[in-house]
Write a protein that holds these residues in place. Structure first.
Motif, PDB file in Angstrom:
ATOM      1  N   ALA A 196      30.267  31.051  43.167  1.00  0.00           N
ATOM      2  CA  ALA A 196      30.353  31.867  44.379  1.00  0.00           C
ATOM      3  C   ALA A 196      31.226  33.105  44.135  1.00  0.00           C
ATOM      4  CB  ALA A 196      30.901  31.045  45.535  1.00  0.00           C
ATOM      5  N   LEU A 197      32.331  32.936  43.416  1.00  0.00           N
ATOM      6  CA  LEU A 197      33.200  34.069  43.116  1.00  0.00           C
ATOM      7  C   LEU A 197      32.438  35.101  42.284  1.00  0.00           C
ATOM      8  CD1 LEU A 197      35.914  35.497  43.243  1.00  0.00           C
ATOM      9  CD2 LEU A 197      36.624  34.140  41.239  1.00  0.00           C
ATOM     10  N   THR A 216      26.601  40.429  30.818  1.00  0.00           N
ATOM     11  CA  THR A 216      26.669  39.334  31.786  1.00  0.00           C
ATOM     12  C   THR A 216      28.065  38.727  31.789  1.00  0.00           C
ATOM     13  OG1 THR A 216      24.382  38.801  31.272  1.00  0.00           O
ATOM     14  CG2 THR A 216      25.613  37.127  32.429  1.00  0.00           C
ATOM     15  N   ILE A 217      28.541  38.220  32.956  1.00  0.00           N
ATOM     16  CA  ILE A 217      29.770  37.428  32.984  1.00  0.00           C
ATOM     17  C   ILE A 217      29.422  36.028  33.458  1.00  0.00           C
ATOM     18  CG2 ILE A 217      31.443  39.263  33.269  1.00  0.00           C
ATOM     19  CD1 ILE A 217      31.522  38.659  36.250  1.00  0.00           C
ATOM     20  N   ALA A 218      30.243  35.064  33.051  1.00  0.00           N
ATOM     21  CA  ALA A 218      29.997  33.676  33.439  1.00  0.00           C
ATOM     22  C   ALA A 218      31.302  32.895  33.403  1.00  0.00           C
ATOM     23  CB  ALA A 218      28.994  33.032  32.493  1.00  0.00           C
ATOM     24  N   TYR A 219      31.325  31.796  34.137  1.00  0.00           N
ATOM     25  CA  TYR A 219      32.423  30.845  34.029  1.00  0.00           C
ATOM     26  C   TYR A 219      31.962  29.773  33.056  1.00  0.00           C
ATOM     27  CZ  TYR A 219      36.103  27.559  35.013  1.00  0.00           C
ATOM     28  OH  TYR A 219      37.171  26.718  34.882  1.00  0.00           O
ATOM     29  N   ILE A 220      32.744  29.544  32.012  1.00  0.00           N
ATOM     30  CA  ILE A 220      32.410  28.560  30.985  1.00  0.00           C
ATOM     31  C   ILE A 220      33.238  27.306  31.258  1.00  0.00           C
ATOM     32  CG2 ILE A 220      32.237  28.104  28.510  1.00  0.00           C
ATOM     33  CD1 ILE A 220      30.545  30.512  29.541  1.00  0.00           C
ATOM     34  N   GLY A 225      40.581  37.052  43.349  1.00  0.00           N
ATOM     35  CA  GLY A 225      39.779  37.860  42.437  1.00  0.00           C
ATOM     36  C   GLY A 225      39.873  37.400  41.000  1.00  0.00           C
ATOM     37  N   LEU A 226      39.359  38.242  40.107  1.00  0.00           N
ATOM     38  CA  LEU A 226      39.381  37.980  38.668  1.00  0.00           C
ATOM     39  C   LEU A 226      40.068  39.133  37.960  1.00  0.00           C
ATOM     40  CD1 LEU A 226      35.707  36.850  37.948  1.00  0.00           C
ATOM     41  CD2 LEU A 226      37.744  35.414  38.037  1.00  0.00           C
ATOM     42  N   VAL A 227      40.783  38.810  36.875  1.00  0.00           N
ATOM     43  CA  VAL A 227      41.427  39.834  36.058  1.00  0.00           C
ATOM     44  C   VAL A 227      41.058  39.579  34.598  1.00  0.00           C
ATOM     45  CG1 VAL A 227      43.602  40.825  35.275  1.00  0.00           C
ATOM     46  CG2 VAL A 227      43.345  40.116  37.656  1.00  0.00           C
ATOM     47  N   PHE A 228      40.546  40.625  33.950  1.00  0.00           N
ATOM     48  CA  PHE A 228      40.267  40.588  32.521  1.00  0.00           C
ATOM     49  C   PHE A 228      41.239  41.527  31.833  1.00  0.00           C
ATOM     50  CE2 PHE A 228      36.287  39.142  34.260  1.00  0.00           C
ATOM     51  CZ  PHE A 228      35.839  38.205  33.334  1.00  0.00           C
ATOM     52  N   LEU A 245      38.939  42.573  39.558  1.00  0.00           N
ATOM     53  CA  LEU A 245      37.849  42.497  40.520  1.00  0.00           C
ATOM     54  C   LEU A 245      38.342  41.828  41.788  1.00  0.00           C
ATOM     55  CD1 LEU A 245      36.597  41.986  37.495  1.00  0.00           C
ATOM     56  CD2 LEU A 245      34.525  41.678  38.803  1.00  0.00           C
ATOM     57  N   SER A 246      38.110  42.477  42.903  1.00  0.00           N
ATOM     58  CA  SER A 246      38.394  41.877  44.195  1.00  0.00           C
ATOM     59  C   SER A 246      37.143  42.034  45.058  1.00  0.00           C
ATOM     60  CB  SER A 246      39.621  42.520  44.844  1.00  0.00           C
ATOM     61  OG  SER A 246      39.406  43.894  45.056  1.00  0.00           O
ATOM     62  N   VAL A 247      37.176  41.525  46.260  1.00  0.00           N
ATOM     63  CA  VAL A 247      35.983  41.487  47.101  1.00  0.00           C
ATOM     64  C   VAL A 247      35.358  42.864  47.291  1.00  0.00           C
ATOM     65  CG1 VAL A 247      35.115  40.944  49.407  1.00  0.00           C
ATOM     66  CG2 VAL A 247      36.732  39.408  48.286  1.00  0.00           C
TER      67      VAL A 247
END
Length: 180
Positions: free
Chosen positions: A40-41, A95-99, A127-130, A152-154
């Motif tokens: 969902a994120l 592409t990004i993914a959760y592994i 959010g996510l931070v890379f 990344l935020s909403v």
């Protein structure tokens, strides 16, 4: 600082390309069996994004970017993006993914600036931070340190990066905020 050599511009293009879409690039080959909240994120970033910022080096240059994120296979998010910088257009795909196996987000990318790479992301708040720190050689064999952070935020994606020549300290830095 004097005007930058063309090889420095090439390195800059790779740095911008890597930073600009690091978050939205192809995940490693491991299967992505993510928990529903992780999926969902990732899916919350699907849509059209636009960014405009400034690159500061020997000169100030405007950076203008477009980014499209879409649903991919196996709960991944694909992207396609373009940035215009100093009359040059950079294209980025991935592409990004959760592994689940490694309990982390991963992003890998390809660009038209001959750069490919993979980065690890972490969930921070909602959010996510890379983060990335790489050391490369330019076309002339000179060492360059590249750092980037993508948050990344909403409703916003913030990209910041820098490229610094190790030998003489010449640098480029940029910040590009993206909105929907």
């Amino acid at each position: 600082m004097e005007s930058l050599p063309m090889t420095y511009f090439g390195t800059l293009c790779r740095a911008v390309a890597f930073a600009g879409v690091l978050f939205s690039t192809g995940a490693a080959t491991a299967p992505a069996f993510a928990a529903p909240a992780d999926v969902a994120l990732l899916h919350s970033y699907i849509g059209e994004w636009r960014g405009r910022g400034v690159l500061i080096g020997a000169n100030r240059e405007t950076v203008v970017c477009r980014l499209s994120l879409s649903k991919g296979n196996a709960d991944k998010v694909n992207y396609s993006g373009k940035c215009t910088l100093a009359g040059t257009q950079l294209s980025i795909n991935g592409t990004i993914a959760y592994i689940e196996a490694s309990k982390r987000y991963e992003a890998a990318m390809t660009t038209n600036a001959t750069f490919t790479g993979t980065a690890v992301g972490q969930k921070r708040g909602t959010g996510l931070v890379f983060n990335l720190r790489e050391r490369e050689e330019d076309e002339e064999g000179k060492d360059i340190t590249i750092t980037a952070q993508i948050h990344l935020s909403v409703n916003e994606i913030d990209v910041s990066f820098s490229a610094v020549y190790v030998e003489n300290g010449d640098s480029l830095r940029a910040e590009v905020p993206f909105t929907r």
